[in-house]
Design a protein around this motif. Sequence first.
Motif, PDB file in Angstrom:
ATOM      1  N   VAL A 107    -167.678-102.138 -17.798  1.00 19.70           N
ATOM      2  CA  VAL A 107    -166.882-103.317 -18.137  1.00 19.70           C
ATOM      3  C   VAL A 107    -165.520-102.885 -18.680  1.00 19.70           C
ATOM      4  O   VAL A 107    -165.446-102.091 -19.622  1.00 19.70           O
ATOM      5  N   ALA A 108    -164.454-103.404 -18.077  1.00 20.52           N
ATOM      6  CA  ALA A 108    -163.104-103.228 -18.617  1.00 20.52           C
ATOM      7  C   ALA A 108    -162.822-104.422 -19.512  1.00 20.52           C
ATOM      8  O   ALA A 108    -162.888-105.573 -19.058  1.00 20.52           O
ATOM      9  N   TYR A 109    -162.553-104.167 -20.773  1.00 24.69           N
ATOM     10  CA  TYR A 109    -162.381-105.241 -21.756  1.00 24.69           C
ATOM     11  C   TYR A 109    -160.906-105.553 -21.990  1.00 24.69           C
ATOM     12  O   TYR A 109    -160.034-104.677 -21.945  1.00 24.69           O
ATOM     13  N   GLY A 110    -160.632-106.828 -22.292  1.00 25.55           N
ATOM     14  CA  GLY A 110    -159.319-107.258 -22.741  1.00 25.55           C
ATOM     15  C   GLY A 110    -158.259-107.292 -21.657  1.00 25.55           C
ATOM     16  O   GLY A 110    -158.508-106.998 -20.491  1.00 25.55           O
ATOM     17  N   GLY A 111    -157.046-107.684 -22.060  1.00 20.32           N
ATOM     18  CA  GLY A 111    -155.919-107.725 -21.141  1.00 20.32           C
ATOM     19  C   GLY A 111    -156.181-108.640 -19.962  1.00 20.32           C
ATOM     20  O   GLY A 111    -156.729-109.737 -20.112  1.00 20.32           O
ATOM     21  N   ASP A 116    -159.829-113.704 -23.259  1.00 17.56           N
ATOM     22  CA  ASP A 116    -160.239-114.317 -24.528  1.00 17.56           C
ATOM     23  C   ASP A 116    -160.605-113.289 -25.594  1.00 17.56           C
ATOM     24  O   ASP A 116    -161.015-113.668 -26.696  1.00 17.56           O
ATOM     25  N   LEU A 117    -160.475-111.998 -25.282  1.00 23.13           N
ATOM     26  CA  LEU A 117    -160.948-110.972 -26.219  1.00 23.13           C
ATOM     27  C   LEU A 117    -160.263-111.077 -27.575  1.00 23.13           C
ATOM     28  O   LEU A 117    -160.930-111.092 -28.617  1.00 23.13           O
ATOM     29  N   GLN A 125    -163.590-112.566 -36.983  1.00 19.29           N
ATOM     30  CA  GLN A 125    -163.047-111.731 -38.066  1.00 19.29           C
ATOM     31  C   GLN A 125    -163.300-110.253 -37.790  1.00 19.29           C
ATOM     32  O   GLN A 125    -163.691-109.490 -38.679  1.00 19.29           O
ATOM     33  N   LEU A 126    -163.051-109.876 -36.531  1.00 19.43           N
ATOM     34  CA  LEU A 126    -163.160-108.488 -36.102  1.00 19.43           C
ATOM     35  C   LEU A 126    -161.866-108.081 -35.421  1.00 19.43           C
ATOM     36  O   LEU A 126    -161.078-108.935 -34.996  1.00 19.43           O
ATOM     37  N   THR A 127    -161.649-106.788 -35.287  1.00 20.21           N
ATOM     38  CA  THR A 127    -160.573-106.321 -34.430  1.00 20.21           C
ATOM     39  C   THR A 127    -161.087-106.331 -32.988  1.00 20.21           C
ATOM     40  O   THR A 127    -162.307-106.284 -32.763  1.00 20.21           O
ATOM     41  N   PRO A 128    -160.202-106.385 -32.006  1.00 23.91           N
ATOM     42  CA  PRO A 128    -160.671-106.302 -30.620  1.00 23.91           C
ATOM     43  C   PRO A 128    -161.520-105.053 -30.359  1.00 23.91           C
ATOM     44  O   PRO A 128    -162.527-105.125 -29.647  1.00 23.91           O
ATOM     45  N   ALA A 129    -161.126-103.927 -30.944  1.00 23.06           N
ATOM     46  CA  ALA A 129    -161.887-102.687 -30.752  1.00 23.06           C
ATOM     47  C   ALA A 129    -163.296-102.815 -31.327  1.00 23.06           C
ATOM     48  O   ALA A 129    -164.276-102.329 -30.736  1.00 23.06           O
TER      49      ALA A 129
END
Length: 255
Positions: A107-111, A116-117, A125-129
């Motif tokens: 899975v490629a996350y974000g961008g 919606d990441l 209340q998390l960072t994207p990472a």
Amino acid sequence: MNERVREAAAAVQFEALADDAWLLRLGERIDDALNARVHALAARVRAQAPPWLRDLVPAYASLAVFFDAQAIQAEAVRAWLLRYCEVIEDDAAAESGAGARTVEIPVAYGGEFGPDLDAAAAQLQLTPAQLIQRHSGGDYRVAMIGFAPGFPYLSGLEPALALPRLATPRTQVAAGSVAIGGAQTGIYPRPGPGGWRLLGRTPLRLFDAARAAPSLLQPGDHVRLRAIGADEFHALVADAEVAAADGRRNADAPR
């Protein structure tokens, strides 16, 4: 029928779906233990392989049984199924760990892959990472296939990562999109509308009618998500396109 089997059978509700199908309801909720009992019952029936059995379709809390109505009467099928409705916890636990496949999904996350990441991470209340790490580190199981051909509803999402669906669904979601909807994770097998929160995308093709097994994932499979970068995503897409082209050439070659 002994008392133990009678009590178990009484807990299963039979509903006629058609002249050639029964729906066995084991409950009315989304629950991992209940879903394990559904899969245990499906495994019991499948192992017997009666000649009249056409198909089994497990869901979160029910099992659809399709049969050859020309070979057997519906009430006879119901009576036969009643003998296999004693699905106790030990059976469900054994079934969940025995013979189940584990399928890795890159899975490629974000961008561009998961629009919606960032918003989802902020809501949690998390960072994207951190969201990527926790989401990709989950131990998932295909609870059922539904909504669209090959769409897996994955149980096992960390409860703290649950997210509400979008107030207004998108009219178009890219094939392979990996998303959270409520307390579930799912993967869109083809382009279409959808209201789940899109975290990433897999380059794998989840449904292909030309394959011997069209759906990449099957009910009961264990799923591991592996976070990848954009370069690996595009490389896997290219590899898949080459393999598909080779397959078409082989199919068209004279014999």
